[in-house]
Design a protein around this motif. Structure first.
Motif, PDB file in Angstrom:
ATOM      1  N   ARG A   1     -13.861 -23.892 -29.958  1.00  0.00           N
ATOM      2  CA  ARG A   1     -15.112 -24.626 -29.951  1.00  0.00           C
ATOM      3  C   ARG A   1     -15.309 -25.270 -31.323  1.00  0.00           C
ATOM      4  O   ARG A   1     -14.846 -24.734 -32.323  1.00  0.00           O
ATOM      5  CB  ARG A   1     -16.297 -23.697 -29.679  1.00  0.00           C
ATOM      6  CG  ARG A   1     -16.191 -22.901 -28.397  1.00  0.00           C
ATOM      7  CD  ARG A   1     -17.402 -21.997 -28.255  1.00  0.00           C
ATOM      8  NE  ARG A   1     -17.310 -21.184 -27.055  1.00  0.00           N
ATOM      9  CZ  ARG A   1     -18.278 -20.360 -26.646  1.00  0.00           C
ATOM     10  NH1 ARG A   1     -19.394 -20.248 -27.359  1.00  0.00           N
ATOM     11  NH2 ARG A   1     -18.127 -19.662 -25.536  1.00  0.00           N
ATOM     12  N   SER A   2     -16.024 -26.365 -31.360  1.00  0.00           N
ATOM     13  CA  SER A   2     -16.336 -27.028 -32.617  1.00  0.00           C
ATOM     14  C   SER A   2     -17.848 -27.014 -32.813  1.00  0.00           C
ATOM     15  O   SER A   2     -18.589 -27.457 -31.937  1.00  0.00           O
ATOM     16  CB  SER A   2     -15.820 -28.472 -32.604  1.00  0.00           C
ATOM     17  OG  SER A   2     -16.195 -29.144 -33.788  1.00  0.00           O
ATOM     18  N   SER A   3     -18.291 -26.460 -33.949  1.00  0.00           N
ATOM     19  CA  SER A   3     -19.720 -26.381 -34.235  1.00  0.00           C
ATOM     20  C   SER A   3     -19.958 -26.610 -35.720  1.00  0.00           C
ATOM     21  O   SER A   3     -19.089 -26.289 -36.541  1.00  0.00           O
ATOM     22  CB  SER A   3     -20.287 -25.002 -33.876  1.00  0.00           C
ATOM     23  OG  SER A   3     -20.091 -24.687 -32.530  1.00  0.00           O
ATOM     24  N   PRO A   4     -21.128 -27.124 -36.086  1.00  0.00           N
ATOM     25  CA  PRO A   4     -21.503 -27.122 -37.506  1.00  0.00           C
ATOM     26  C   PRO A   4     -21.540 -25.682 -38.010  1.00  0.00           C
ATOM     27  O   PRO A   4     -21.904 -24.767 -37.256  1.00  0.00           O
ATOM     28  CB  PRO A   4     -22.894 -27.756 -37.504  1.00  0.00           C
ATOM     29  CG  PRO A   4     -22.974 -28.526 -36.232  1.00  0.00           C
ATOM     30  CD  PRO A   4     -22.159 -27.741 -35.238  1.00  0.00           C
TER      31      PRO A   4
ATOM     32  N   ASP B   1     -15.979 -10.248 -33.602  1.00  0.00           N
ATOM     33  CA  ASP B   1     -17.031 -10.878 -32.816  1.00  0.00           C
ATOM     34  C   ASP B   1     -16.791 -12.377 -32.698  1.00  0.00           C
ATOM     35  O   ASP B   1     -17.181 -13.001 -31.710  1.00  0.00           O
ATOM     36  CB  ASP B   1     -18.392 -10.637 -33.478  1.00  0.00           C
ATOM     37  CG  ASP B   1     -18.736  -9.160 -33.523  1.00  0.00           C
ATOM     38  OD1 ASP B   1     -19.021  -8.594 -32.459  1.00  0.00           O
ATOM     39  OD2 ASP B   1     -18.705  -8.573 -34.624  1.00  0.00           O
ATOM     40  N   VAL B   2     -16.163 -12.941 -33.721  1.00  0.00           N
ATOM     41  CA  VAL B   2     -15.886 -14.374 -33.781  1.00  0.00           C
ATOM     42  C   VAL B   2     -14.507 -14.560 -34.402  1.00  0.00           C
ATOM     43  O   VAL B   2     -14.147 -13.843 -35.345  1.00  0.00           O
ATOM     44  CB  VAL B   2     -16.948 -15.114 -34.626  1.00  0.00           C
ATOM     45  CG1 VAL B   2     -16.499 -16.513 -35.006  1.00  0.00           C
ATOM     46  CG2 VAL B   2     -18.277 -15.173 -33.882  1.00  0.00           C
ATOM     47  N   VAL B   3     -13.734 -15.516 -33.891  1.00  0.00           N
ATOM     48  CA  VAL B   3     -12.450 -15.894 -34.485  1.00  0.00           C
ATOM     49  C   VAL B   3     -12.571 -17.341 -34.946  1.00  0.00           C
ATOM     50  O   VAL B   3     -13.012 -18.216 -34.186  1.00  0.00           O
ATOM     51  CB  VAL B   3     -11.300 -15.761 -33.475  1.00  0.00           C
ATOM     52  CG1 VAL B   3      -9.969 -16.169 -34.107  1.00  0.00           C
ATOM     53  CG2 VAL B   3     -11.222 -14.331 -32.935  1.00  0.00           C
ATOM     54  N   VAL B   4     -12.201 -17.593 -36.190  1.00  0.00           N
ATOM     55  CA  VAL B   4     -12.329 -18.912 -36.807  1.00  0.00           C
ATOM     56  C   VAL B   4     -10.946 -19.443 -37.140  1.00  0.00           C
ATOM     57  O   VAL B   4     -10.062 -18.677 -37.555  1.00  0.00           O
ATOM     58  CB  VAL B   4     -13.195 -18.822 -38.086  1.00  0.00           C
ATOM     59  CG1 VAL B   4     -13.100 -20.094 -38.923  1.00  0.00           C
ATOM     60  CG2 VAL B   4     -14.646 -18.542 -37.724  1.00  0.00           C
TER      61      VAL B   4
ATOM     62  N   TRP C   1     -13.983 -22.379 -33.771  1.00  0.00           N
ATOM     63  CA  TRP C   1     -14.134 -20.948 -33.555  1.00  0.00           C
ATOM     64  C   TRP C   1     -14.103 -20.628 -32.074  1.00  0.00           C
ATOM     65  O   TRP C   1     -14.186 -21.515 -31.233  1.00  0.00           O
ATOM     66  CB  TRP C   1     -15.434 -20.439 -34.177  1.00  0.00           C
ATOM     67  CG  TRP C   1     -16.683 -20.944 -33.489  1.00  0.00           C
ATOM     68  CD1 TRP C   1     -17.223 -22.197 -33.593  1.00  0.00           C
ATOM     69  CD2 TRP C   1     -17.510 -20.229 -32.580  1.00  0.00           C
ATOM     70  NE1 TRP C   1     -18.348 -22.290 -32.811  1.00  0.00           N
ATOM     71  CE2 TRP C   1     -18.555 -21.105 -32.178  1.00  0.00           C
ATOM     72  CE3 TRP C   1     -17.486 -18.928 -32.065  1.00  0.00           C
ATOM     73  CZ2 TRP C   1     -19.552 -20.711 -31.287  1.00  0.00           C
ATOM     74  CZ3 TRP C   1     -18.477 -18.525 -31.178  1.00  0.00           C
ATOM     75  CH2 TRP C   1     -19.504 -19.426 -30.805  1.00  0.00           C
ATOM     76  N   THR C   2     -13.996 -19.349 -31.767  1.00  0.00           N
ATOM     77  CA  THR C   2     -14.077 -18.867 -30.396  1.00  0.00           C
ATOM     78  C   THR C   2     -14.652 -17.458 -30.433  1.00  0.00           C
ATOM     79  O   THR C   2     -14.487 -16.745 -31.444  1.00  0.00           O
ATOM     80  CB  THR C   2     -12.690 -18.867 -29.721  1.00  0.00           C
ATOM     81  OG1 THR C   2     -12.826 -18.617 -28.329  1.00  0.00           O
ATOM     82  CG2 THR C   2     -11.783 -17.810 -30.323  1.00  0.00           C
TER      83      THR C   2
END
Length: 229
Positions: free
Chosen positions: A23-26, A205-208, A223-224
Motif C-alpha cells: 500500500r502507498s500512504s503518506p 504489526d506493519v511491514v514497510v 507498507w502492508t
C-alpha cells in the motif's frame, strides 16, 4: 489508497517471506495507524522499528518519529555499543523502560560508556508520548512484553548490503575500505543467524519497504499490514 503489486522489487534474505502487494500512504497516515495500535495508556508507548542492517530502518524511524506527536527516536546501537552482541536487551529494560514506567526522565549511560569514556547520555523526557526504538533487534522476543507496536522494515538483500558497506566506508569507523567490507560480512553472519532465530517479521504489526529503486521523493511510504508468515 493505491496498491502496488511489486513496486519495490524487493528480494529479502532467505527465510523471510516477500511482500506480494504494498500500500502507498503518506507517512503521517501510517503514523496515525501505528499510534492507534500503540495508544498510550498513561505511560510512554514504545514502537519498535526492526530490520536488516543497511535496510532503511533509521530513515523510516526518523520520519515516523517526526510524524508522531511527542515522539523521541532512540537507537538500539546506543545500548549495544561495546556490549555483548545481541545481548543488550536488559540495558533497554533497565535504562529506558524502567524509568519511563516510573514516570521519570531517562538519563542513562550504559556501563560501556563509562568504561570507554564516551560522552553524553541517552535522554528521554518523562512526558514523551511515543518512543520509536529503532535498530537490529528492536523487536526481539526479550522486549516483546514492553513493546506496543512492531514495524518490520523489509529490504532487498543486495541493496541493503550495497548501502551498508558504502555507509560504513564513508563513516570510517571500521577501518579502511577492505576492513569495512570484511567487518560487514563478519557482522552479517551473526545478524542473519540472529534474525533467522528471532523471526521478528512474524510479530510485525506493519511491514514497510525500506529499499526502493524509485525512492520516496513523493513523501509516501510503502507498507502492508503484518505479520509475515
Amino acid at each position: 489508497m493505491p496498491s502496488h503489486p511489486h513496486p519495490a522489487d524487493l528480494t529479502p534474505a532467505p527465510g523471510e517471506p516477500a511482500v506480494a502487494q504494498w500500500r502507498s500512504s503518506p507517512v503521517r497516515e501510517l503514523a496515525a495507524h501505528l499510534a492507534s495500535l500503540a495508544a498510550p495508556t498513561g505511560r510512554t508507548s514504545i514502537i519498535a522499528v526492526d530490520g536488516r542492517s543497511g535496510g532503511g530502518k533509521s530513515t523510516f524511524a526518523a520520519r515516523l518519529a517526526k510524524a508522531l506527536p511527542g515522539a523521541v527516536h532512540v537507537i538500539t546501537d546506543d545500548f549495544a555499543w561495546h556490549a555483548p552482541m545481541f545481548a543488550w536487551s536488559p540495558l533497554v529494560l533497565e535504562g529506558l523502560v524502567a524509568p519511563l514506567a516510573a514516570g521519570r526522565d531517562v538519563h542513562y549511560r550504559p556501563p560501556a560508556w563509562d568504561a570507554h569514556e564516551r560522552a553524553g547520555a541517552i535522554d528521554v523526557p518523562a512526558a514523551t508520548t511515543f518512543v520509536v526504538l529503532e535498530g537490529v533487534g528492536a523487536a526481539c522476543r526479550e522486549l516483546a512484553d514492553v513493546v506496543d507496536a512492531v514495524v518490520w522494515v523489509q529490504s532487498d538483500v543486495a541493496e541493503a548490503e550495497r548501502r551498508g558497506i558504502a555507509r560504513d566506508i564513508a563513516h570510517g569507523g571500521n577501518g579502511d575500505e577492505a576492513a569495512s567490507i570484511a567487518f560487514w560480512h563478519d557482522w552479517m553472519v551473526a545478524e542473519l543467524a540472529y534474525q533467522d532465530a528471532q523471526r521478528p517479521w512474524t510479530r510485525a504489526d506493519v511491514v514497510v519497504a525500506g529499499t526502493r529503486p524509485d525512492g520516496d521523493a513523493d513523501g509516501d511510504v510503502l507498507w502492508t499490514p503484518g505479520p509475515l508468515r
